[in-house]
Write a protein that holds these residues in place. Structure first.
Motif, PDB file in Angstrom:
ATOM      1  N   ALA A  39    -163.363  -2.721 -66.243  1.00 35.88           N
ATOM      2  CA  ALA A  39    -162.112  -3.190 -66.839  1.00 35.88           C
ATOM      3  C   ALA A  39    -160.969  -2.219 -66.548  1.00 35.88           C
ATOM      4  CB  ALA A  39    -162.293  -3.379 -68.340  1.00 35.88           C
ATOM      5  N   LEU A  40    -161.273  -0.931 -66.641  1.00 36.98           N
ATOM      6  CA  LEU A  40    -160.266   0.085 -66.341  1.00 36.98           C
ATOM      7  C   LEU A  40    -159.783  -0.037 -64.910  1.00 36.98           C
ATOM      8  CD1 LEU A  40    -158.678   2.685 -66.975  1.00 36.98           C
ATOM      9  CD2 LEU A  40    -160.727   3.983 -66.350  1.00 36.98           C
ATOM     10  N   ARG A  41    -160.724  -0.165 -63.965  1.00 38.17           N
ATOM     11  CA  ARG A  41    -160.347  -0.251 -62.557  1.00 38.17           C
ATOM     12  C   ARG A  41    -159.581  -1.532 -62.267  1.00 38.17           C
ATOM     13  NH1 ARG A  41    -164.878   1.015 -58.277  1.00 38.17           N
ATOM     14  NH2 ARG A  41    -163.040   0.622 -56.980  1.00 38.17           N
ATOM     15  N   LEU A  42    -160.005  -2.631 -62.869  1.00 38.91           N
ATOM     16  CA  LEU A  42    -159.335  -3.905 -62.632  1.00 38.91           C
ATOM     17  C   LEU A  42    -157.860  -3.818 -63.012  1.00 38.91           C
ATOM     18  CD1 LEU A  42    -160.693  -7.419 -63.538  1.00 38.91           C
ATOM     19  CD2 LEU A  42    -158.359  -6.794 -64.083  1.00 38.91           C
ATOM     20  N   VAL A  43    -157.609  -3.358 -64.227  1.00 38.43           N
ATOM     21  CA  VAL A  43    -156.226  -3.295 -64.713  1.00 38.43           C
ATOM     22  C   VAL A  43    -155.433  -2.245 -63.939  1.00 38.43           C
ATOM     23  CG1 VAL A  43    -154.749  -2.882 -66.705  1.00 38.43           C
ATOM     24  CG2 VAL A  43    -156.904  -4.112 -66.999  1.00 38.43           C
ATOM     25  N   ALA A  44    -156.035  -1.081 -63.695  1.00 39.51           N
ATOM     26  CA  ALA A  44    -155.330  -0.005 -63.002  1.00 39.51           C
ATOM     27  C   ALA A  44    -154.942  -0.404 -61.587  1.00 39.51           C
ATOM     28  CB  ALA A  44    -156.188   1.256 -62.976  1.00 39.51           C
ATOM     29  N   GLU A  45    -155.832  -1.100 -60.876  1.00 35.64           N
ATOM     30  CA  GLU A  45    -155.522  -1.497 -59.505  1.00 35.64           C
ATOM     31  C   GLU A  45    -154.460  -2.592 -59.465  1.00 35.64           C
ATOM     32  OE1 GLU A  45    -159.053  -2.272 -57.256  1.00 35.64           O
ATOM     33  OE2 GLU A  45    -159.963  -0.352 -57.795  1.00 35.64           O
ATOM     34  N   ASP A  46    -154.430  -3.430 -60.485  1.00 39.81           N
ATOM     35  CA  ASP A  46    -153.363  -4.422 -60.567  1.00 39.81           C
ATOM     36  C   ASP A  46    -152.008  -3.733 -60.766  1.00 39.81           C
ATOM     37  OD1 ASP A  46    -152.309  -6.940 -60.520  1.00 39.81           O
ATOM     38  OD2 ASP A  46    -153.076  -7.568 -62.464  1.00 39.81           O
ATOM     39  N   LEU A  47    -151.966  -2.771 -61.681  1.00 41.07           N
ATOM     40  CA  LEU A  47    -150.715  -2.077 -61.975  1.00 41.07           C
ATOM     41  C   LEU A  47    -150.285  -1.137 -60.853  1.00 41.07           C
ATOM     42  CD1 LEU A  47    -151.220  -1.235 -65.754  1.00 41.07           C
ATOM     43  CD2 LEU A  47    -149.781  -3.006 -64.758  1.00 41.07           C
ATOM     44  N   ALA A  48    -151.216  -0.795 -59.964  1.00 36.42           N
ATOM     45  CA  ALA A  48    -150.854   0.066 -58.836  1.00 36.42           C
ATOM     46  C   ALA A  48    -149.824  -0.594 -57.923  1.00 36.42           C
ATOM     47  CB  ALA A  48    -152.104   0.434 -58.041  1.00 36.42           C
ATOM     48  N   LEU A  49    -149.676  -1.907 -58.039  1.00 34.28           N
ATOM     49  CA  LEU A  49    -148.700  -2.631 -57.223  1.00 34.28           C
ATOM     50  C   LEU A  49    -147.281  -2.530 -57.781  1.00 34.28           C
ATOM     51  CD1 LEU A  49    -150.795  -5.867 -56.562  1.00 34.28           C
ATOM     52  CD2 LEU A  49    -150.514  -3.890 -55.056  1.00 34.28           C
ATOM     53  N   GLU A  50    -147.147  -1.982 -58.984  1.00 38.30           N
ATOM     54  CA  GLU A  50    -145.817  -1.840 -59.585  1.00 38.30           C
ATOM     55  C   GLU A  50    -144.969  -0.834 -58.798  1.00 38.30           C
ATOM     56  OE1 GLU A  50    -144.734  -3.740 -61.831  1.00 38.30           O
ATOM     57  OE2 GLU A  50    -145.949  -3.841 -63.639  1.00 38.30           O
ATOM     58  N   GLY A  51    -143.667  -0.881 -59.034  1.00 36.78           N
ATOM     59  CA  GLY A  51    -142.775   0.112 -58.444  1.00 36.78           C
ATOM     60  C   GLY A  51    -142.980   1.479 -59.091  1.00 36.78           C
ATOM     61  N   LEU A  52    -142.522   2.515 -58.409  1.00 36.67           N
ATOM     62  CA  LEU A  52    -142.666   3.877 -58.915  1.00 36.67           C
ATOM     63  C   LEU A  52    -141.561   4.186 -59.919  1.00 36.67           C
ATOM     64  CD1 LEU A  52    -143.469   5.822 -55.612  1.00 36.67           C
ATOM     65  CD2 LEU A  52    -145.059   5.246 -57.465  1.00 36.67           C
ATOM     66  N   PRO A  53    -141.902   4.547 -61.153  1.00 41.83           N
ATOM     67  CA  PRO A  53    -140.861   4.852 -62.141  1.00 41.83           C
ATOM     68  C   PRO A  53    -139.906   5.955 -61.688  1.00 41.83           C
ATOM     69  CG  PRO A  53    -142.979   4.588 -63.220  1.00 41.83           C
ATOM     70  CD  PRO A  53    -143.257   4.580 -61.742  1.00 41.83           C
ATOM     71  N   ALA A  54    -140.397   6.922 -60.908  1.00 37.75           N
ATOM     72  CA  ALA A  54    -139.531   8.013 -60.445  1.00 37.75           C
ATOM     73  C   ALA A  54    -138.420   7.515 -59.527  1.00 37.75           C
ATOM     74  CB  ALA A  54    -140.364   9.070 -59.725  1.00 37.75           C
ATOM     75  N   ARG A  55    -138.616   6.342 -58.926  1.00 36.22           N
ATOM     76  CA  ARG A  55    -137.593   5.795 -58.041  1.00 36.22           C
ATOM     77  C   ARG A  55    -136.845   4.620 -58.672  1.00 36.22           C
ATOM     78  NH1 ARG A  55    -138.455   6.566 -51.700  1.00 36.22           N
ATOM     79  NH2 ARG A  55    -138.974   8.763 -51.782  1.00 36.22           N
ATOM     80  N   ASN A  56    -137.093   4.416 -59.952  1.00 33.92           N
ATOM     81  CA  ASN A  56    -136.398   3.340 -60.664  1.00 33.92           C
ATOM     82  C   ASN A  56    -135.103   3.889 -61.245  1.00 33.92           C
ATOM     83  OD1 ASN A  56    -135.512   1.221 -62.186  1.00 33.92           O
ATOM     84  ND2 ASN A  56    -137.396   0.966 -63.354  1.00 33.92           N
ATOM     85  N   LEU A  57    -134.019   3.716 -60.517  1.00 38.45           N
ATOM     86  CA  LEU A  57    -132.711   4.196 -60.953  1.00 38.45           C
ATOM     87  C   LEU A  57    -131.911   3.080 -61.609  1.00 38.45           C
ATOM     88  CD1 LEU A  57    -131.757   6.429 -57.896  1.00 38.45           C
ATOM     89  CD2 LEU A  57    -133.287   6.894 -59.816  1.00 38.45           C
ATOM     90  N   ALA A  58    -132.597   1.978 -61.938  1.00 42.13           N
ATOM     91  CA  ALA A  58    -131.951   0.863 -62.624  1.00 42.13           C
ATOM     92  C   ALA A  58    -132.091   0.998 -64.129  1.00 42.13           C
ATOM     93  CB  ALA A  58    -132.554  -0.467 -62.159  1.00 42.13           C
ATOM     94  N   THR A  59    -133.285   1.340 -64.583  1.00 41.46           N
ATOM     95  CA  THR A  59    -133.549   1.354 -66.015  1.00 41.46           C
ATOM     96  C   THR A  59    -132.983   2.601 -66.689  1.00 41.46           C
ATOM     97  OG1 THR A  59    -135.257   1.251 -67.716  1.00 41.46           O
ATOM     98  CG2 THR A  59    -135.821   2.426 -65.689  1.00 41.46           C
ATOM     99  N   PHE A  60    -132.454   2.397 -67.902  1.00 37.63           N
ATOM    100  CA  PHE A  60    -132.015   3.519 -68.723  1.00 37.63           C
ATOM    101  C   PHE A  60    -133.171   4.102 -69.530  1.00 37.63           C
ATOM    102  CE2 PHE A  60    -127.325   3.578 -68.580  1.00 37.63           C
ATOM    103  CZ  PHE A  60    -127.082   2.418 -67.862  1.00 37.63           C
TER     104      PHE A  60
END
Length: 459
Positions: A39-60
């Motif tokens: 379950a951990l690997r399933l969810v983690a690998e899905d979320l690995a497709l998200e953008g990198l928060p360090a490069r998210n200059l949109a969100t406050f």
């Protein structure tokens, strides 16, 4: 189960997760479970497709906290904040934070406030108190209480319009203008009458990072109170700015130093440097919170007062906010804000030096961000640049149009956060320049690429 399937399951148990070559549950409630590791690997690998928060200059919203703060958060994820009888120390930490913020905002007397899920809930609660207080004043004077209105500019967060729709208040929205992206007293005055429950002014807009002329609006409301006998309160939406201005611009008066400012909201999960979700609502005096909005309940072990839209919620972010206050104090917050501001100035310099962009309003007090737009004569626009940056380098730099009546103006905005180092600023500037050169060669992004581009204003 066939022999082949049993053999596969045994191999998966030994060498890897069984879901790797199968469809994962997405619609029907799972008919069987899996191991915790799977379950951990399933969810983690899905979320690995998200953008990198360090490069998210949109969100406050805060995307990094110290390891020590993360430990405190993990230790307190299981505590329900609302259970004050069972967790009285957490309730005490909330009250300490409220008192500290009241001090930061120059409240003239001991006051009150509330912890919220974020500024949206804080705004709803603050505006409800404006409405209830207005209604009480009207009833005491024997006047009708229908047709309340609320005055604010087109530069506000959408939650202000939500409040008006949800709670039956007429929104009197001051339109913006090309080249004028905040509001002042001359914009507000025509909209005020005896049914105005209050005026909302923004400290640090999400569009350009500037503040409304809060001092000028306050002076207008003081004059109206004196000349027209209308006591119209001013609420400051400091979702982003109320954790910035006290440290970058300590002598700028926008808070309870101004007579008509009766309430202030802010987001601890923005420049308060806490993970989402935590917000704060602070009143000028205890009397500014209408008592009819406070409920008493005694089914959790003792009688408690509640002033919330949400009930059960986690304690962790209250603890994290208090951690930040005692960890950083005024010197620490000032150091962090000044670093962000310096890096924002470096980025603005580099963008202007390119010759492709015009930086907006850097001569004014501003959040640590850079709002900019293309100069005339390009074969591509701001949305193309945002797409190219994302596609080539993974930077999330939003492009958007301004609210009416400046909706023909396209803007980009790069938020310079605590974790964006000087080296990363230099890299970002080079990547923006490279994106422009690429777009020049191909004449902008293709229409199919543009359709994929859905970038908001980073609220």
């Amino acid at each position: 189960m066939s022999d082949a399937e049993r053999s596969y399951e045994k191999s998966a148990e030994l060498f890897g997760s069984s879901f790797l070559a199968r469809e994962v549950p997405t619609r029907d409630f799972p008919s069987a479970g899996m191991t915790a590791t799977d379950a951990l690997r399933l969810v983690a690998e899905d979320l690995a497709l998200e953008g990198l928060p360090a490069r998210n200059l949109a969100t406050f919203v805060t995307t990094w906290m110290e390891p020590e703060a993360q430990k405190l958060i993990a230790f307190n994820l299981h505590r329900n904040f609302i259970d004050h009888a069972e967790y009285p120390r957490t309730a005490e930490l909330e009250q300490r934070c409220i008192r500290m913020l009241a001090d930061l905002f120059h409240a003239p007397v001991e006051t009150t406030g509330a912890r919220t899920q974020g500024s949206s809930e804080a705004i709803m609660l603050g505006a409800l108190s404006l409405k209830w207080n207005w209604r009480q004043r009207r009833r005491d004077a024997g006047l009708p209480t229908d047709n309340p209105n609320l005055v604010f500019g087109g530069d506000v967060h959408v939650v202000w319009e939500k409040f008006c729709r949800y709670f039956d208040v007429e929104p009197r929205i001051v339109p913006l203008q090309r080249g004028k992206y905040t509001i002042g007293p001359e914009d507000v005055e025509p909209h005020i009458d005896e049914n105005t429950i209050g005026v909302a002014a923004v400290l640090g807009t999400t569009f350009t990072g500037h503040k409304d002329d809060i001092g000028g609006i306050n002076d207008l409301l003081v004059r109206i109170k004196k000349e027209r006998k209308l006591d119209v309160p001013l609420h400051v939406d400091g979702a982003s700015g109320a954790f910035v201005w006290p440290f970058l611009y300590p002598h700028s008066e926008w808070d309870f130093r101004l007579e008509q400012v009766r309430s202030i909201n802010t987001s601890g999960h923005k420049f308060g440097l806490v993970y989402p979700g935590i917000g704060w609502l602070i009143f000028r005096t205890k009397e500014d919170l209408n008592p009819d909005l406070v409920f008493k309940e005694n089914y959790l072990g003792k009688t408690d007062s509640t002033f919330t839209l949400n009930f059960s919620t986690g304690s962790a972010m209250v603890v994290a906010q208090y951690y930040n206050f005692v960890r950083y104090g005024r010197p620490g917050y000032t150091y962090i804000m000044e670093n962000m501001q310096r890096n924002a100035e470096v980025l603005a310099d580099k963008l202007e030096k390119m010759g492709d962009f015009r930086v907006i309003g850097r001569e004014f007090e501003q959040l640590p961000l850079v709002a900019f737009r293309l100069t005339e004569g390009h074969s591509y626009d701001e949305f193309d640049v945002a797409w190219q940056l994302s596609a080539e380098r993974g930077w999330m730099v939003p492009a958007y149009t301004m609210p009416p009546d400046a909706q023909d103006v396209k803007i980009m905005r790069a938020l310079v956060k605590q974790t964006l180092s000087r080296e990363q600023v230099d890299t970002l500037a080079r990547d923006i320049e490279d994106a422009c050169r690429t777009l020049e060669k191909k004449g902008g992004a293709h229409e199919s690429e543009r359709k994929k581009m859905v970038v908001g204003s980073g609220h």
